[in-house]
Motif scaffolding. Structure first.
Motif, PDB file in Angstrom:
ATOM      1  N   GLY A 374      12.404  96.568  40.298  1.00 20.96           N
ATOM      2  CA  GLY A 374      13.525  96.450  39.374  1.00 20.96           C
ATOM      3  C   GLY A 374      13.794  95.005  39.019  1.00 20.96           C
ATOM      4  O   GLY A 374      13.550  94.095  39.811  1.00 20.96           O
ATOM      5  N   ALA A 375      14.300  94.797  37.813  1.00 20.45           N
ATOM      6  CA  ALA A 375      14.704  93.460  37.373  1.00 20.45           C
ATOM      7  C   ALA A 375      15.771  93.616  36.303  1.00 20.45           C
ATOM      8  O   ALA A 375      15.706  94.546  35.487  1.00 20.45           O
ATOM      9  N   ALA A 376      16.744  92.726  36.314  1.00 19.64           N
ATOM     10  CA  ALA A 376      17.843  92.823  35.351  1.00 19.64           C
ATOM     11  C   ALA A 376      18.418  91.445  35.085  1.00 19.64           C
ATOM     12  O   ALA A 376      18.347  90.549  35.925  1.00 19.64           O
ATOM     13  N   ALA A 377      18.999  91.305  33.892  1.00 20.53           N
ATOM     14  CA  ALA A 377      19.649  90.045  33.515  1.00 20.53           C
ATOM     15  C   ALA A 377      20.867  90.346  32.667  1.00 20.53           C
ATOM     16  O   ALA A 377      20.782  91.136  31.719  1.00 20.53           O
ATOM     17  N   SER A 378      21.984  89.724  33.007  1.00 22.72           N
ATOM     18  CA  SER A 378      23.235  89.867  32.238  1.00 22.72           C
ATOM     19  C   SER A 378      23.763  88.485  31.882  1.00 22.72           C
ATOM     20  O   SER A 378      23.763  87.576  32.726  1.00 22.72           O
ATOM     21  N   MET A 379      24.236  88.357  30.632  1.00 22.21           N
ATOM     22  CA  MET A 379      24.841  87.108  30.181  1.00 22.21           C
ATOM     23  C   MET A 379      26.221  87.390  29.614  1.00 22.21           C
ATOM     24  O   MET A 379      26.394  88.332  28.831  1.00 22.21           O
ATOM     25  N   PRO A 546      24.271  92.591  38.835  1.00 22.23           N
ATOM     26  CA  PRO A 546      24.103  91.311  38.132  1.00 22.23           C
ATOM     27  C   PRO A 546      25.260  90.951  37.202  1.00 22.23           C
ATOM     28  O   PRO A 546      25.626  89.782  37.093  1.00 22.23           O
ATOM     29  N   LEU A 547      25.845  91.943  36.530  1.00 15.89           N
ATOM     30  CA  LEU A 547      26.953  91.640  35.630  1.00 15.89           C
ATOM     31  C   LEU A 547      28.121  91.018  36.390  1.00 15.89           C
ATOM     32  O   LEU A 547      28.802  90.124  35.877  1.00 15.89           O
ATOM     33  N   SER A 548      28.361  91.471  37.613  1.00 18.92           N
ATOM     34  CA  SER A 548      29.437  90.893  38.419  1.00 18.92           C
ATOM     35  C   SER A 548      29.137  89.437  38.755  1.00 18.92           C
ATOM     36  O   SER A 548      30.021  88.570  38.686  1.00 18.92           O
ATOM     37  N   MET A 549      27.909  89.148  39.112  1.00 18.63           N
ATOM     38  CA  MET A 549      27.563  87.776  39.478  1.00 18.63           C
ATOM     39  C   MET A 549      27.546  86.857  38.255  1.00 18.63           C
ATOM     40  O   MET A 549      27.873  85.664  38.363  1.00 18.63           O
ATOM     41  N   ALA A 550      27.187  87.382  37.090  1.00 18.76           N
ATOM     42  CA  ALA A 550      27.296  86.585  35.860  1.00 18.76           C
ATOM     43  C   ALA A 550      28.753  86.245  35.585  1.00 18.76           C
ATOM     44  O   ALA A 550      29.086  85.136  35.137  1.00 18.76           O
ATOM     45  N   THR A 641      28.678  75.411  30.360  1.00 14.66           N
ATOM     46  CA  THR A 641      30.106  75.481  30.031  1.00 14.66           C
ATOM     47  C   THR A 641      30.382  76.536  28.971  1.00 14.66           C
ATOM     48  O   THR A 641      31.543  76.762  28.624  1.00 14.66           O
ATOM     49  N   LYS A 642      29.340  77.215  28.502  1.00 16.40           N
ATOM     50  CA  LYS A 642      29.503  78.240  27.460  1.00 16.40           C
ATOM     51  C   LYS A 642      29.250  79.658  27.953  1.00 16.40           C
ATOM     52  O   LYS A 642      29.932  80.595  27.552  1.00 16.40           O
ATOM     53  N   VAL A 643      28.240  79.830  28.816  1.00 19.33           N
ATOM     54  CA  VAL A 643      27.857  81.183  29.240  1.00 19.33           C
ATOM     55  C   VAL A 643      27.522  81.217  30.724  1.00 19.33           C
ATOM     56  O   VAL A 643      27.149  80.196  31.321  1.00 19.33           O
ATOM     57  N   GLY A 644      27.657  82.423  31.300  1.00 21.21           N
ATOM     58  CA  GLY A 644      27.195  82.683  32.662  1.00 21.21           C
ATOM     59  C   GLY A 644      26.043  83.665  32.619  1.00 21.21           C
ATOM     60  O   GLY A 644      26.025  84.589  31.800  1.00 21.21           O
ATOM     61  N   LEU A 645      25.054  83.474  33.488  1.00 22.67           N
ATOM     62  CA  LEU A 645      23.863  84.316  33.503  1.00 22.67           C
ATOM     63  C   LEU A 645      23.489  84.658  34.941  1.00 22.67           C
ATOM     64  O   LEU A 645      23.526  83.798  35.824  1.00 22.67           O
ATOM     65  N   ALA A 646      23.158  85.918  35.160  1.00 23.53           N
ATOM     66  CA  ALA A 646      22.651  86.348  36.462  1.00 23.53           C
ATOM     67  C   ALA A 646      21.337  87.083  36.260  1.00 23.53           C
ATOM     68  O   ALA A 646      21.228  87.944  35.382  1.00 23.53           O
ATOM     69  N   VAL A 647      20.341  86.755  37.080  1.00 18.77           N
ATOM     70  CA  VAL A 647      19.028  87.402  37.046  1.00 18.77           C
ATOM     71  C   VAL A 647      18.720  87.926  38.441  1.00 18.77           C
ATOM     72  O   VAL A 647      18.862  87.205  39.436  1.00 18.77           O
TER      73      VAL A 647
END
Length: 842
Positions: A374-379, A546-550, A641-647
């Motif tokens: 599995g792999a996922a990314a949320s911004m 991942p969405l929580s960590m982003a 300073t604009k976005v958060g990303l978790a992978v």
């Protein structure tokens, strides 16, 4: 649709002949004359058909038709539709947006005297009623107006949520008997008093069924010929009107129906010629043409979402289905989502989604031998919680047989379980962020030196004010057996030294570490309260999405203001009316001073530390790596300073070390960096980014105070107490508890813990019991005027007393609601009391 006032009766050549109370014209005389002597002959019970006929109103209430709900996302700065939901695939259009061949065909075959009669064709009615007496209760004579009446009543039946009641109403609307026909006649006469002929024709063409879930001429034109209704030619118009008689027998998406459709089409063309709508030459040339549909498959639901947005689509769908703004019950919300014709403008950036999708496809296959990979990314966007991108390596499908294939699932790895996700994944060292935040918030220095030597810790030495303390030895080690001595907190963060962080946590309250995580949005994906056991320090106890960590990283990069993730910007009805949907909830999770300290340390992670491979170096970045035991789960989380990303890359299920997985661009354990670097690099170029606030240690900037135990008090009283202590206050979702509904169930941070006053305390009211018969929650009226607020309260079912209190406020414009007591989302008695706090300005 414009309507004429009831009572402002228009008089046609028939209705001027005679008038009866409640029924007009010669049609009424004919019906009455025919029905009365036929009661005994036809064995129509006097208390059934006749009474039903006479008890009906002389007008028909035309409600909104079910329409398609559409989801939009941004692409190139424009709103682009990427998904839709419907029970009935219908797009209403005015008559001037329909090819003139369509009404000509419909009138010629269905109701040649449509323009002359007053709703009932007396000649056909007489023939049909006489025929029904001798045994054919389903004899024709239904005018276009009567057919519209029948379809409206069918629509009303299908809109009833109770299945038994819906079925009963449907049978009453469609039963092929004389009584039902008489009802249609009476209502049709009333309809003719309310609407013009063109309005009736328009209503009929928009409501008619054209096979399957296709309703209305516009959707039929698009479905069967791939064009708008205005562009239909003569033979296409006749083919579509042919379907109306027997929708499933003549629908054009089935090859076996084509011959039957052509026969019916040619009959319609003949009737058009006989009625003078076309000449003989046109008739002969047109019937020589084959029926050649250009069928477009239906694309209902997230299964057909475009732009690789299927998983995001499901998140939005579930967001709607769980929000009472879209209906009081789940059944009502389901019906509204598929029938209200909402236009849902989402937060998704399809350009960024495309970049993230390509990155994922390049780096992680949907399947890998021997493991459920599995792999996922949320911004998310800082300061708003808007989800800009959401991707994973698998293919989405909710079809059971599809899910039997490897690499296909409907489970969204990015989200919490209640939003279609898994129960989460262990976060490894990314959880150290919360220990670091509490370290700084408790007044300790980022530059302190702490012992990092391997040693045995004893669990009884770890303070935990919100859970039972444990005991026994614990001997954590560092990744790859690394051994270190005394290190600074900043260095321990950059190199992710487990032993140093356990030493730090030994000097802190585990309860506060837990509370800090949850305040920033770092909560368990299964919905349970985070565990506060010492093992959680290293990410071994709380599985997250991942969405929580982003969201966590976005909040830290946003001066400590964390905003809950949302996929919906705004929602409108077809007429443009705004619907108040789900909103992001922003709180000062940690003070700006604490956030700056955390950011300072996390910058070292991506500049020379364990996350350096993830940094494209375009704009300033903060980040944190995480790897669980044996590399089962790997993470890279970060923010500009604009976005958060978790992978996340790891085992969706199973225990296969990512070190042993050889993926296209890197080893499985390092693929997180490839993904993060590529996606955040495009985000940096697209959204930009600036410097993070400078961190200056200042002990005086941190003022600590103890959270009092406010359990059982009213939310307003609790707010006042906390504000008097200098805390910011937010009202969170209601939770189950043994306290009375609406009173304080608990707070976050937890009662009796010491907290930096720069943070926000969230009050959770006690929810209504499951067996409650009221089920009324205070609606969100913040930002509304007093009149708007009272209207929303009334619409929610509140009939009690509203008290208005004026209060100075520098941020809420004068005349708008600041808050309510009881607070938004709090259970309230429908006949109780509620206070509106209205801003009087600065």
């Amino acid at each position: 649709m414009a309507t004429k006032k009831r009572g402002s009766w228009k008089r046609g050549p028939l209705t001027r002949v005679l008038g009866l109370v409640g029924v007009s014209g010669l049609a009424a005389v004919l019906i009455t004359a025919l029905v009365t002597p036929l009661v005994s002959v036809a064995n129509i019970a006097e208390n059934s058909s006749i009474n039903l006929f006479e008890s009906l109103p002389d007008y028909l209430e035309i409600n909104e038709l079910q329409q398609v709900t559409e989801l939009y996302a941004k692409q190139g700065g424009q709103d682009v539709k990427f998904a839709q939901f419907y029970n009935q695939n219908r797009v209403e259009v005015p008559l001037d947006k329909i090819s003139p061949w369509v009404p000509l065909a419909a009138i010629s075959v269905e109701d040649p005297r449509f323009r002359e009669h007053d709703g009932v064709d007396v000649i056909s009615a007489a023939r049909a009623l006489v025929t029904s007496v001798i045994g054919d209760a389903s004899a024709g004579a239904s005018t276009i107006t009567m057919q519209w009446v029948r379809n409206v009543r069918v629509q009303e039946a299908e809109a009833i949520l109770d299945p038994a009641e819906s079925e009963k109403a449907y049978i009453e609307a469609t039963d092929p008997n004389t009584g039902r026909k008489l009802q249609e006649m009476r209502l049709a006469i009333g309809v003719e008093q309310q609407y013009s002929k063109d309005e009736i024709l328009q209503g009929y063409l928009n409501i008619a069924l054209f096979g399957g879930t296709t309703y209305g001429i516009e959707s039929a034109a698009q479905r069967y010929f791939g064009k708008p209704a205005i562009d239909l030619n003569l033979q296409e118009a006749a083919s579509l009107i042919a379907i109306v008689q027997e929708p499933n027998a003549y629908r054009l998406d089935r090859e076996e129906n084509i011959e039957g459709n052509k026969e019916r089409r040619d009959y319609i063309l003949m009737r058009m010629m006989e009625e003078g709508a076309i000449d003989q030459a046109t008739y002969e040339s047109t019937i020589a043409l084959p029926v050649e549909p250009n069928v477009k498959d239906p694309n209902h639901g997230c299964e057909f979402a475009e732009g690789n947005a299927k998983y995001f689509c499901k998140f939005v769908q579930l967001s709607v289905l769980q929000d009472e703004a879209f209906g009081a019950t789940e059944a009502e919300r389901n019906f509204n989502l598929a029938g209200k014709g909402y236009k849902i403008y989402t937060s998704l950036d399809l350009d960024m989604q495309s970049v993230a999708t390509q990155s994922m496809q390049n780096a992680v296959p949907s399947t890998y031998p021997g493991t459920d990979l599995g792999a996922a990314a949320s911004m998310v966007e800082n300061g708003t919680g808007r989800i800009l991108a959401m991707v994973q390596n698998t293919q989405f499908s909710e079809v059971a047989e599809n899910q039997e294939q490897p690499g296909v699932t409907s489970v969204n790895y990015n989200t919490d379980y209640e939003y279609g996700g898994s129960t989460g994944f262990q976060t490894g060292s990314t959880y150290k962020i919360f220990t670091l935040a509490e370290w700084i918030a408790s007044g300790k220095s980022l530059y302190s030196s702490v012992p990092g030597q391997n040693r045995t810790f004893y669990l009884e030495n770890f303070s935990n004010t919100c859970d039972a303390e444990s005991d026994g030895p614990w001997a954590p080690t560092n990744d790859s057996g690394q051994r270190v001595g005394t290190v600074s907190v900043k260095s321990a963060t950059a190199s992710s030294i487990n032993t140093a962080y356990v030493t730090m946590a030994e000097r802190l309250d585990q309860c506060r570490i837990r509370d800090t995580a949850m305040a920033l949005g770092g909560h368990r994906a299964d919905g349970a309260i985070n565990q506060s056991v010492p093992a959680a320090i290293l990410g071994a106890a709380n599985e997250m999405a991942p969405l929580s960590m982003a969201t966590v990283m976005s909040g830290l990069a946003n001066n400590g203001v964390s905003c809950s993730p949302t996929g919906i910007d705004r929602v409108t009805l077809p007429d443009g009316t705004e619907v108040t949907g789900p909103k992001s909830r922003c709180i000062q999770a940690v003070s700006p001073q604490v956030a700056a300290g955390v950011d300072e340390a996390l910058a070292g992670v991506v500049n020379g530390g364990t996350g350096s491979r993830s940094n494209p170096g375009i704009v300033p970045l903060i980040g944190k790596t995480g790897t669980t035991d044996n590399g089962l789960q790997t993470w890279m989380v970060g923010a500009t300073t604009k976005v958060g990303l978790a992978v996340w890359v790891g085992n969706a299920n199973g225990l296969v070390p990512m070190y042993d997985v050889d993926l296209p661009l890197a080893a499985g354990s390092q693929t997180r960096h490839v993904l993060f670097n590529d996606i955040i690099g495009h985000a940096m170029s697209t959204y930009g980014g600036g410097d993070f606030p400078e961190y200056v240690e200042d002990e005086d900037a941190l003022v600590l105070a103890t959270i009092p135990d406010l359990t059982g008090r009213s939310t307003e009283e609790a707010r006042q107490v906390l504000e008097s202590l200098g805390f910011g206050v937010s009202i969170g979702p209601s939770v189950d508890s043994d306290q009375s509904p609406g009173s304080v169930a608990n707070t976050l941070p937890t009662a009796n813990t010491r907290v930096d006053k720069g943070t926000t305390v969230t009050i959770h009211p006690s929810a209504l019991p499951d067996d409650s018969t009221t089920g009324l929650l205070a609606p969100d009226v913040t930002g509304k005027t007093q009149d708007e607020a009272t209207s929303l309260l009334a619409g929610a079912g509140f009939t009690g007393t509203v008290t208005v209190i004026s209060e100075a406020n520098a941020t809420v414009p004068s005349g708008q609601v600041i808050r309510t007591d009881p607070a938004t989302g709090t259970p309230i008695e429908p006949t109780g009391q509620l206070r509106l706090f209205i801003s009087s300005g600065p």
